[in-house]
Design an enzyme around this catalytic site. Structure first.
Site, PDB file in Angstrom:
ATOM      1  NE  ARG A  95      -3.637  -2.319   2.389  1.00 49.63           N
ATOM      2  CZ  ARG A  95      -4.556  -2.615   3.304  1.00 49.63           C
ATOM      3  NH1 ARG A  95      -4.803  -1.760   4.298  1.00 49.63           N
ATOM      4  NH2 ARG A  95      -5.216  -3.740   3.232  1.00 49.63           N
ATOM      5  NE  ARG A 113      -1.150   4.506   9.242  1.00 48.07           N
ATOM      6  CZ  ARG A 113      -2.422   4.080   9.201  1.00 48.07           C
ATOM      7  NH1 ARG A 113      -2.929   3.667   8.077  1.00 48.07           N
ATOM      8  NH2 ARG A 113      -3.151   4.099  10.284  1.00 48.07           N
ATOM      9  CD  GLU A 137      -7.993  -1.776  10.925  1.00 47.92           C
ATOM     10  OE1 GLU A 137      -8.142  -0.537  10.867  1.00 47.92           O
ATOM     11  OE2 GLU A 137      -7.969  -2.520   9.924  1.00 47.92           O
ATOM     12  CB  SER A 193     -10.751  -4.674   9.048  1.00 46.04           C
ATOM     13  OG  SER A 193     -11.848  -3.858   8.742  1.00 46.04           O
ATOM     14  NE  ARG A 200      -1.561  -2.076  11.628  1.00 41.90           N
ATOM     15  CZ  ARG A 200      -2.484  -1.170  11.341  1.00 41.90           C
ATOM     16  NH1 ARG A 200      -3.714  -1.280  11.841  1.00 41.90           N
ATOM     17  NH2 ARG A 200      -2.204  -0.151  10.561  1.00 41.90           N
TER      18      ARG A 200
END
Length: 416
Positions: free
Chosen positions: A261, A276, A348, A351, A388
């Site tokens: 990403r 991130r 988070e 999801s 994460r």
RNA sequence: GGACGAGUGGGUGAGCGGUUGAAACCACAUCCCUGCUAAGGAUGCGUAUGGGUAACUGUACCGAGGGUUCAAAUCCCUCCUCGUCCA
């Protein structure tokens, strides 16, 4: 893609639902208008074409009977001019409609709470209580460097910012986590698949990343190919443009892939550590179901991800996303947030979304019922973001001296 | 990289520029017959979308996109994919 027929039929209620998600009223009105214009253009074209077709058939008969065709030809030629024009109008209207329709997000489920951003998400429940620390908990980047698990500088050297390198036990833990998760998911009935991490435009349109979010994707130069932002894209699109047998459903799959990403617009957020990154590992769950089954499978997926964290003894909570925080393609999403004692907050880590027919309509994934074909429902969820998870293990399982006690569940994956 | 060949409905696979949305077979569905570790027969059976209460009917689609023609699965061009051969 939303159901345009439904929009036409129940315009007020559908547009009200879309507005809950922040779509502006003008855009919806525009969509409706465009759709009607296209219909008119189509009818016009098809009427002319029908005339042309029937005259052409006559033509064949004339020739067989050796009759004179010059008069008929004149008529047919004249009509052809009209057809060409009508077709052009129709095409133009079609393009206009598609441009608008593809940029409209999915309709949120009725039970999704109102709200404009993540601050209005609603907690469902907490699982495990955060541990009490007798010392002040460190943040993961400090622990990662101290243990020699992750090297942030060298990642930047090799690529650019937001890339990192894992060494030794850090790298082994990543691999252990991937295997642990895949096995866990397999036991829950999700078939393991291994897919390309480069996909074409059609695949990304099918799941909704394109055309709207091209800026977030890494594109391969001079080719219409992209690095996947999530395994959801290749795995869901496995069945693109297919008509499945009812008996095959539900199809439940799990896949590990790296994800890529650009994180456009995330400048300044989570710049330290590995929360991130531009490239990260993720194990994904994807399900393709009959419409009636999607809620049940959704719950299974949420449990699967939550139980995974439970098995790793990581405290977390489940949160229902409010309309404003819901992703483009999702009708409903539950996030799982893991407790990070170093940062002193929940972050988070997974999801899970039900997109209902939204992706199926775009990707043309259908199933055969007795008398008709219907769109399937597609669901996807992370289980889990590996980086994460590693962060969570470091922060939750840290000792005062900076060492880390590895969760028991991972031991079988580290004994070699 | 070069030379051929191929891409048709869920599958296999026919298809002279005009009554072909597409033969046949398989699979599938319903029904009939028979009754035993089977088989046979009948009918139906692509997708999308428009019109119509409905019966029904229009349009588009034979890898994708263009072109020729009154008319294209069928001819031409480009691209993609898959084979085979050559380098």
């Amino acid at each position: 893609m939303i159901d345009l027929k439904l929009l036409q039929k129940e315009f007020d209620s559908i547009s009200a639902k879309l507005m809950r998600k922040g779509v502006n009223a003008e855009l919806i009105e525009n969509l409706k208008t465009k759709n009607e214009e296209l219909r008119v253009a189509k009818i016009n074209f098809e009427t002319l074409q029908a005339l042309q077709n029937s005259m052409s058939k006559e033509f064949g008969i004339y020739i067989r009977e050796k009759r004179d065709v010059s008069e008929l030809k004149a008529k047919v030629d004249a009509n052809k001019i009209n057809i060409t024009e009508a077709l052009e109008i129709q095409r133009f209207k079609q393009e206009e409609l598609e441009a608008v329709a593809m940029s409209i997000p999915n309709i949120p489920d009725d039970e999704v709470p109102d709200g404009k951003d993540e601050s209005e998400n609603v907690e469902i429940k907490k699982v495990l209580s955060p541990r009490e620390f007798s010392f002040s908990a460190k943040e993961h980047w400090e622990l990662a460097e101290k243990n020699g698990w992750i090297d942030f500088e060298r990642g930047v050297k090799l690529a650019t910012s937001r890339f990192s390198v894992s060494f030794g036990m850090g790298a082994k833990l990543e691999r252990a986590l991937i295997n642990f998760m895949l096995n866990f998911n397999s036991k829950r009935g999700f078939q393991e698949v291994s897919v390309p991490v480069i996909v074409n435009r059609a695949a990304l349109e099918g799941t909704g990343q394109l055309p709207k979010f091209e800026d977030d994707l890494y594109k391969i130069e001079n080719q219409e190919l992209f690095l996947i932002p999530t395994a959801e894209v290749p795995v869901t699109n496995l069945y693109q443009d297919e008509i499945l047998n009812e008996a095959e459903l539900p199809i439940k799959m799990t896949a590990y892939t790296p994800c890529f990403r650009k994180e456009a617009g995330a400048a300044g957020r989570d710049t330290r550590g590995m929360i991130r990154q531009h490239q990260f590992h993720k194990v994904e769950l994807v399900a393709i179901t009959k419409p009636d089954d999607s809620d049940k499978v959704f719950d299974e997926m949420v449990s699967c991800a939550s139980d995974l964290l439970l098995a790793l003894e990581l405290p977390h909570r489940l949160v229902t996303l409010c309309c404003g925080d819901l992703g483009f393609g999702a009708a409903k999403t539950v996030d799982i947030e893991v407790w990070l004692p170093g940062q002193n907050c929940y972050r988070e880590i997974s999801s899970i979304s039900n997109t209902r027919e939204f992706q199926a309509r775009r990707a043309k994934i259908r199933f055969k019922e007795i008398d008709k074909n219907s769109f399937v429902h597609t669901l996807n969820g992370s289980s889990l973001a590996v980086g994460r998870t590693l962060v969570a293990i470091m922060e939750n399982c840290q000792n005062e001296d900076g060492s880390i006690t590895i969760p028991k569940a991972l031991e079988p994956y580290l004994n070699y």
